[in-house]
Design an enzyme around this catalytic site. Structure first.
Site, short mmCIF file in Angstrom:
data_model
loop_
_atom_site.label_atom_id
_atom_site.label_comp_id
_atom_site.label_asym_id
_atom_site.label_seq_id
_atom_site.Cartn_x
_atom_site.Cartn_y
_atom_site.Cartn_z
N LYS A 1 0.86 -1.19 0.00
CA LYS A 1 0.00 0.00 0.00
C LYS A 1 0.89 1.23 0.00
O LYS A 1 1.72 1.41 0.89
CB LYS A 1 -0.90 -0.05 1.23
O1 G3P Z 1 -7.85 2.33 5.25
C1 G3P Z 1 -8.24 3.54 4.73
C2 G3P Z 1 -9.64 4.01 5.10
O2 G3P Z 1 -10.55 2.97 4.92
C3 G3P Z 1 -9.75 4.70 6.41
O3 G3P Z 1 -11.07 4.93 6.79
O4 G3P Z 1 -12.75 5.67 8.45
O5 G3P Z 1 -10.31 6.23 8.81
O6 G3P Z 1 -11.63 7.38 7.05
P1 G3P Z 1 -11.44 6.11 7.83
#
Ligand code: G3P
Length: 216
Positions: free
Chosen positions: A87
Site C-alpha cells: 500500500k
Molecule cells: O484504510 C483507509 C480508510 O478505509 C480509512 O477509513 O474511516 O479512517 O476514514 P477512515
C-alpha cells in the site's frame, strides 16, 4: 463486488472470515497502532497472522515517503506472504514506486486518493488497486460516492485493469451505493458489513414463523 475488511483486529478478521464473505483485508498505520502493534518484528508478525486467516489480498502500508524507502519497505513486506499487497500513498515518489512494483509484478494499492486525477495517475502507473476515501470526502461536505462513480467511469472508458477499492466506508448504505456504481471492492470495518443483515421485517417475519411453527 469484493468485500475487504478494513482493520488490523484479528478477532474482527476471523469473524468476517467465518461468515464466508471475506475477500481480503486492508490495514493502515492508524489501524495497526490501534491494536498496539509496535516495532518492525511485531508488525511483520501481525501481517503474517492476518495472512494466515484470510484467503485474499492483504494490504500493508509503507511508511517511507521517498522512492528508495518505499521500494525497500515494499520489497521487505512482500517477503512476509504472497498475499501481501504493498500500500503506497498517492504522492510523486509513490507513483514512481507503483510503476517500479508493477514492472516487477508486485501488487500495489494506491492509498489516500481524493480526486479523479489522482486515480488516473494510479491507473497509469499500473496500480492493482486504487483507494478513494469516500467517508473522509463526505466529512468535508464533498460527495465521496460521486468520486467512486467518476473513477469507475474513467477506468471503464480506457479498460484500465486497476480495481476501484472504495475505502473509508462508514455505513451500510455506502456499501450498497458502491455496489450500484460498480466499485470493484468495498473495504470497511466489520460493523457496516454486519449492518447489512438487518431489517425489521426480517426480524418480525422470523418471530412470526417461529411462533407459528410451535402450532405445527
Ligand atoms: O484504510 C483507509 C480508510 O478505509 C480509512 O477509513 O474511516 O479512517 O476514514 P477512515
Amino acid at each position: 463486488m469484493k468485500f475487504f475488511i478494513d482493520t488490523a483486529n484479528l478477532q474482527e478478521i476471523k469473524e468476517a472470515h467465518s461468515l464466508g464473505i471475506l475477500d481480503g483485508v486492508t490495514t493502515n498505520p492508524s489501524l495497526m497502532a490501534k491494536e498496539g502493534i509496535k516495532g518492525k518484528d511485531n508488525i511483520f508478525r501481525h501481517y503474517k497472522a492476518i495472512c494466515d486467516i484470510v484467503d485474499g489480498d492483504v494490504s500493508a502500508e509503507v511508511l517511507a515517503t521517498d522512492f528508495e524507502g518505499i521500494v525497500k519497505e515494499g520489497e521487505e513486506l512482500i517477503e512476509i506472504d504472497p498475499k501481501i499487497v504493498v500500500k503506497v500513498p498517492m504522492i510523486k515518489d509513490g507513483i514512481k514506486a507503483i510503476r517500479y512494483f508493477t514492472d516487477k509484478g508486485i501488487k500495489t494499492n494506491c492509498t489516500l486518493v481524493f480526486s479523479a486525477g489522482q486515480a488516473l495517475l494510479a491507473a497509469k502507473a499500473g496500480a492493482t488497486y486504487v483507494s478513494p476515501f469516500l467517508g473522509r470526502l463526505d466529512d468535508v461536505s464533498t460527495d465521496g460516492l460521486l468520486l467512486i462513480e467518476q473513477i469507475v467511469n474513467i477506468y471503464s472508458n480506457y479498460a484500465y485493469e486497476t480495481q476501484v477499492l472504495a475505502a473509508s466506508i462508514r455505513h451500510p448504505m455506502h456499501i450498497v451505493r458502491c455496489a450500484e456504481v460498480g466499485a470493484d471492492v468495498a473495504t470497511c470495518p466489520l460493523a457496516p458489513i454486519l449492518a447489512l443483515l438487518n431489517h425489521p421485517l426480517t426480524d418480525a417475519g422470523l418471530a412470526k414463523f417461529l411462533a407459528d411453527a410451535k402450532k405445527m
